[in-house]
Enzyme design. Structure first.
Site, PDB file in Angstrom:
ATOM      1  N   ARG A  28      37.101  37.101  33.390  1.00 57.98           N
ATOM      2  CA  ARG A  28      36.455  37.299  34.694  1.00 57.98           C
ATOM      3  C   ARG A  28      37.455  38.016  35.583  1.00 57.98           C
ATOM      4  NH1 ARG A  28      32.388  34.885  38.204  1.00 57.98           N
ATOM      5  NH2 ARG A  28      32.051  36.608  39.645  1.00 57.98           N
ATOM      6  N   GLY A  29      37.168  39.252  35.899  1.00 59.47           N
ATOM      7  CA  GLY A  29      38.100  40.099  36.631  1.00 59.47           C
ATOM      8  C   GLY A  29      38.613  39.494  37.915  1.00 59.47           C
ATOM      9  N   GLU A  30      37.731  38.934  38.727  1.00 63.49           N
ATOM     10  CA  GLU A  30      38.174  38.419  40.026  1.00 63.49           C
ATOM     11  C   GLU A  30      39.097  37.213  39.893  1.00 63.49           C
ATOM     12  OE1 GLU A  30      34.639  35.687  41.795  1.00 63.49           O
ATOM     13  OE2 GLU A  30      34.156  37.793  41.540  1.00 63.49           O
ATOM     14  N   ASP A  31      39.073  36.533  38.742  1.00 65.87           N
ATOM     15  CA  ASP A  31      39.954  35.383  38.518  1.00 65.87           C
ATOM     16  C   ASP A  31      41.321  35.787  37.971  1.00 65.87           C
ATOM     17  OD1 ASP A  31      37.939  33.645  39.278  1.00 65.87           O
ATOM     18  OD2 ASP A  31      37.514  32.926  37.260  1.00 65.87           O
ATOM     19  N   THR A  32      41.343  36.740  37.038  1.00 69.53           N
ATOM     20  CA  THR A  32      42.585  36.943  36.281  1.00 69.53           C
ATOM     21  C   THR A  32      43.035  38.387  36.101  1.00 69.53           C
ATOM     22  OG1 THR A  32      41.493  37.038  34.121  1.00 69.53           O
ATOM     23  CG2 THR A  32      42.123  34.848  34.936  1.00 69.53           C
ATOM     24  N   ARG A  33      42.247  39.363  36.542  1.00 70.76           N
ATOM     25  CA  ARG A  33      42.583  40.763  36.244  1.00 70.76           C
ATOM     26  C   ARG A  33      43.988  41.149  36.704  1.00 70.76           C
ATOM     27  NH1 ARG A  33      39.640  45.057  34.890  1.00 70.76           N
ATOM     28  NH2 ARG A  33      37.695  44.154  35.631  1.00 70.76           N
ATOM     29  N   GLY A  60      30.699  57.001  34.569  1.00 72.16           N
ATOM     30  CA  GLY A  60      29.381  57.556  34.325  1.00 72.16           C
ATOM     31  C   GLY A  60      28.689  57.000  33.095  1.00 72.16           C
ATOM     32  N   GLU A  94      28.859  38.788  27.161  1.00 69.13           N
ATOM     33  CA  GLU A  94      29.977  39.214  26.308  1.00 69.13           C
ATOM     34  C   GLU A  94      30.318  38.121  25.302  1.00 69.13           C
ATOM     35  OE1 GLU A  94      32.833  41.979  29.147  1.00 69.13           O
ATOM     36  OE2 GLU A  94      33.644  40.152  28.290  1.00 69.13           O
TER      37      GLU A  94
END
Length: 164
Positions: A28-33, A60, A94
């Site tokens: 989850r990007g907002e948690d761990t990116r 694109g 995913e």
């Protein structure tokens, strides 16, 4: 590894088509990116391990088909379960695809429980349970497969990262 490769050999398996990536990172990007996952990704690349993460998508392109293809073309997946992982329907999609590839092609799945209790993932309790209360109404057709994927993945021996 040899037995795994033998098990996966079939005419339609990605192993016969050639792997594109050694590792697919699911997170989850907002948690761990910009913290844990970024460090993990850099360490894998430094070891010359071909790793896919979503920032490799070409501008694109449709996101869903490209990511699903990347999962299929990966030899293994690392799933970073974080506090709001289950709050993302895309993360859950995913994961369902990753677990499908694990069953069909023998893809290796390596779970990391980042500041979450593995039993919350397994049983969909705590924050993972909270996420599913929102899904029962609008995502009825997917909820069962998401729950099964979470349970299946959390039953794999992985790493529990908890600084506190």
């Amino acid at each position: 590894m040899a037995s795994t490769s033998t098990q996966m050999a079939s005419d339609s398996s990605p192993s016969n088509l050639g792997w594109t990536h050694e590792v697919f990172l699911s997170f989850r990007g907002e948690d761990t990116r910009y913290n844990f996952t970024d460090h993990l990704y850099n360490a894998l690349v430094e070891k010359r391990i071909i790793t896919f993460r979503d920032d490799k998508l070409k501008r694109g392109e449709k996101i869903a088909p490209e990511l699903l293809n990347a999962i299929e073309k990966s030899r293994s997946s690392i799933v970073v379960f974080s506090k709001t992982y289950a709050h993302s329907t895309w993360c859950l999609d995913e994961l369902a695809k990753i677990m499908e590839c694990s069953r069909k092609y023998g893809q290796i799945v390596l779970p990391i429980f980042y500041h979450v209790d593995p039993s919350d993932v397994r049983k969909q309790t705590g924050r993972f349970g909270e996420a599913f209360t929102r899904y029962e109404e609008n995502w009825k057709n997917k909820v069962q497969s998401w729950k099964e994927a979470l349970t299946e993945a959390s039953n794999i021996s992985g790493w529990h990262v908890d600084d506190g």
